[in-house]
Design an enzyme around this catalytic site. Structure first.
Site, PDB file in Angstrom:
ATOM      1  N   PHE A 147       0.846  -1.190   0.000  1.00 60.27           N
ATOM      2  CA  PHE A 147       0.000   0.000   0.000  1.00 60.27           C
ATOM      3  C   PHE A 147       0.880   1.237   0.000  1.00 60.27           C
ATOM      4  CE2 PHE A 147      -2.566   3.444   1.627  1.00 60.27           C
ATOM      5  CZ  PHE A 147      -3.692   3.320   0.837  1.00 60.27           C
ATOM      6  N   ASP A 184       9.083   2.606   1.855  1.00 59.52           N
ATOM      7  CA  ASP A 184       7.897   3.345   2.277  1.00 59.52           C
ATOM      8  C   ASP A 184       7.723   3.102   3.775  1.00 59.52           C
ATOM      9  OD1 ASP A 184       5.378   4.179   2.999  1.00 59.52           O
ATOM     10  OD2 ASP A 184       4.415   3.515   1.152  1.00 59.52           O
ATOM     11  N   LYS A 204       2.465   9.579   8.236  1.00 58.81           N
ATOM     12  CA  LYS A 204       1.545   9.338   9.353  1.00 58.81           C
ATOM     13  C   LYS A 204       1.996   9.854  10.724  1.00 58.81           C
ATOM     14  CE  LYS A 204      -1.312   5.649   7.536  1.00 58.81           C
ATOM     15  NZ  LYS A 204      -0.872   5.092   6.251  1.00 58.81           N
TER      16      LYS A 204
HETATM   17  C1  LIG Z   1      -1.150   5.320   4.863  1.00 57.04           C
HETATM   18  C2  LIG Z   1      -0.046   4.906   3.958  1.00 57.04           C
HETATM   19  C3  LIG Z   1       0.245   5.617   2.783  1.00 57.04           C
HETATM   20  C4  LIG Z   1      -0.613   6.760   2.298  1.00 57.04           C
HETATM   21  O1  LIG Z   1      -0.549   7.846   3.143  1.00 57.04           O
HETATM   22  P1  LIG Z   1      -1.628   9.054   2.948  1.00 57.04           P
HETATM   23  O2  LIG Z   1      -1.159  10.067   3.946  1.00 57.04           O
HETATM   24  O3  LIG Z   1      -2.969   8.496   3.236  1.00 57.04           O
HETATM   25  O4  LIG Z   1      -1.492   9.518   1.558  1.00 57.04           O
HETATM   26  C5  LIG Z   1       1.327   5.221   2.043  1.00 57.04           C
HETATM   27  N1  LIG Z   1       2.093   4.176   2.415  1.00 57.04           N
HETATM   28  C6  LIG Z   1       1.846   3.473   3.535  1.00 57.04           C
HETATM   29  C7  LIG Z   1       2.746   2.341   3.902  1.00 57.04           C
HETATM   30  C8  LIG Z   1       0.764   3.798   4.332  1.00 57.04           C
HETATM   31  O5  LIG Z   1       0.486   3.071   5.423  1.00 57.04           O
END
Ligand SMILES: *Cc1c(COP(=O)(O)O)cnc(C)c1O
Length: 399
Positions: free
Chosen positions: A124, A215, A244
């Site tokens: 994700f 990420d 986050k």
């Molecule tokens: C939540 C998340 C995103 C996206 O972040 P947003 O602030 O909602 O755009 C990207 N990568 C990972 C691993 C995430 O958990």
């Protein structure tokens, strides 16, 4: 717009790990805005820091130097493998910046005309067009085709499959600009990365000057039990993305890169709000509190407690739960196929005054504030057990 399937509660107030809805009902919050509220709700340190900042200066453009931004970048670079930082406002945007960086790297360093980025299935990376294309889950693509060109997918933690895809892509010469991976897949089911797999990916990327980008939007900033998820794997990326938990509830994202991986020049990327004084001050408060209260080590200890208690719960109810997995305060309870689904358990837990979030169909995710205490964890387990038993009586068993 109806983009969210929302639960019918209205949260109006919070303090520490607790939140209250508009009817006065209290919930133990193991969602924390999905791994955002690092310091808990209504943190004293954040209130003080942000109030002070609001009195001084809230926003100025990146046309000018921003001292709070420089200080936050200095903290990130002093405490990670990265040397430079670009600030934006969210995880998807941080990954967009990383994707642009990867493409430039592909052209400039590897001489590739049509660079490809390899990402994992069940990953994700966010919802903007390129980030959602990087996301290796077809359900997020449906209806939004055509997707962005230049992405290929492989099964996470599968060394042989990764090697085969890399060989296929590079059969006629350089083609791969970057590999983008979560150190632990959060949304995709709380799947921790395998150190041996990541070590091999690192070797292959280094051999070919392919960028390895992590990420760390969910796992970074202390949640894993280390400051960064890559420390759990013993592998350094060339670049990492953050969001986050970095602002403790104030929107902020970042792309942090090693000096050797930096390709972006003045005018090539930008963000109006990115790195403004208010959001960077929030990041600085989170950074100070992480260090002052030793929160990564606390997250590690609380994670061990939580995982053990979830595993015990699974042992007591083998027909409902298979076990627990995760790092630090990013843990998942893996449910039995055929039993109650993750969303059913989340709903039952809400009725018991416990907030949880699914990670896929069969995993219930715990991403509480890093300030959570043992007594809260014990209380969460008691509430979860009542919720599981309530599910069992309402859900017909498969066997
Ligand atoms: C939540 C998340 C995103 C996206 O972040 P947003 O602030 O909602 O755009 C990207 N990568 C990972 C691993 C995430 O958990």
């Amino acid at each position: 717009m109806a983009t969210y399937g929302r639960f019918p509660i209205e949260l109006v107030r919070g303090r520490g790990v607790w939140v209250w809805d508009s009817t006065g009902k209290r919930y133990l919050d193991c969602v924390a805005g999905i791994a955002v509220c690092t310091l808990g709700h209504s943190s004293r340190a954040l209130r003080r820091g942000l109030t002070d900042q609001l009195r001084k200066l809230q926003h100025v453009s990146n046309l000018y130097r921003i001292p709070e931004q420089e200080r936050l970048a200095a903290w990130i670079t002093a405490n990670s493998c990265a040397d430079k930082v670009f600030f934006c406002n969210s995880g998807a945007e941080a990954n967009e910046a990383a994707i642009k960086l990867a493409r430039k790297h592909g052209h400039a360093v590897r001489g590739i005309e049509n660079p490809v980025i390899l990402t994992a299935q069940a990953s994700f990376h966010g919802r903007t067009l390129a980030a959602v294309t990087a996301t290796g889950q077809p359900k997020y693509h449906e209806g939004f085709e055509p997707m962005v060109q230049g992405f290929r997918y492989f099964p996470y933690n599968d060394t042989a499959a990764f090697e085969a895809l890399l060989a296929e892509c590079e059969a006629e010469g350089p083609r791969v600009a970057a590999v983008l991976l979560e150190p632990l897949q959060g949304e995709g089911g709380v799947n921790p990365g395998n150190p041996a797999f990541f070590k091999r990916v690192r070797e292959l990327c280094s051999e070919r000057s392919i960028l390895l980008i992590f990420d760390e939007v969910q796992v970074g900033v202390g949640r894993s039990g280390c400051l960064w998820g890559y420390q759990k794997l013993g592998v350094e990326p060339d670049a990492l993305t953050l969001a986050k938990g970095l602002g403790g509830g104030v929107p902020i994202g970042a792309l942090a890169v090693k000096a050797t991986a930096d390709q972006l020049r003045a005018g090539e990327h930008a963000s109006t709000f990115g790195g403004n004084p208010l959001s960077c001050r929030a990041g600085l408060v989170v950074a100070e509190e992480l260090a002052r209260r030793n929160l990564p080590a606390h997250a590690e200890a609380m994670g061990v407690l939580l995982q053990n208690q979830l595993a015990d719960l699974a042992t007591r109810h083998p027909e409902l739960a298979e076990g627990a997995r995760g790092w630090g305060l990013l843990q998942g309870l893996v449910l039995q196929p055929g039993g109650p689904s993750a969303i059913e358990v989340v709903k039952a837990a809400m009725a018991e005054g416990l907030l949880l979030v699914p990670a896929g169909a069969q995993v219930v995710r715990f991403v509480p504030p890093l300030t959570i205490k043992p007594r809260h964890i014990r209380e969460a387990i008691r509430r979860l057990e009542r919720a599981l038993l309530a599910c069992r009586t309402t859900t017909p068993s498969a066997t």
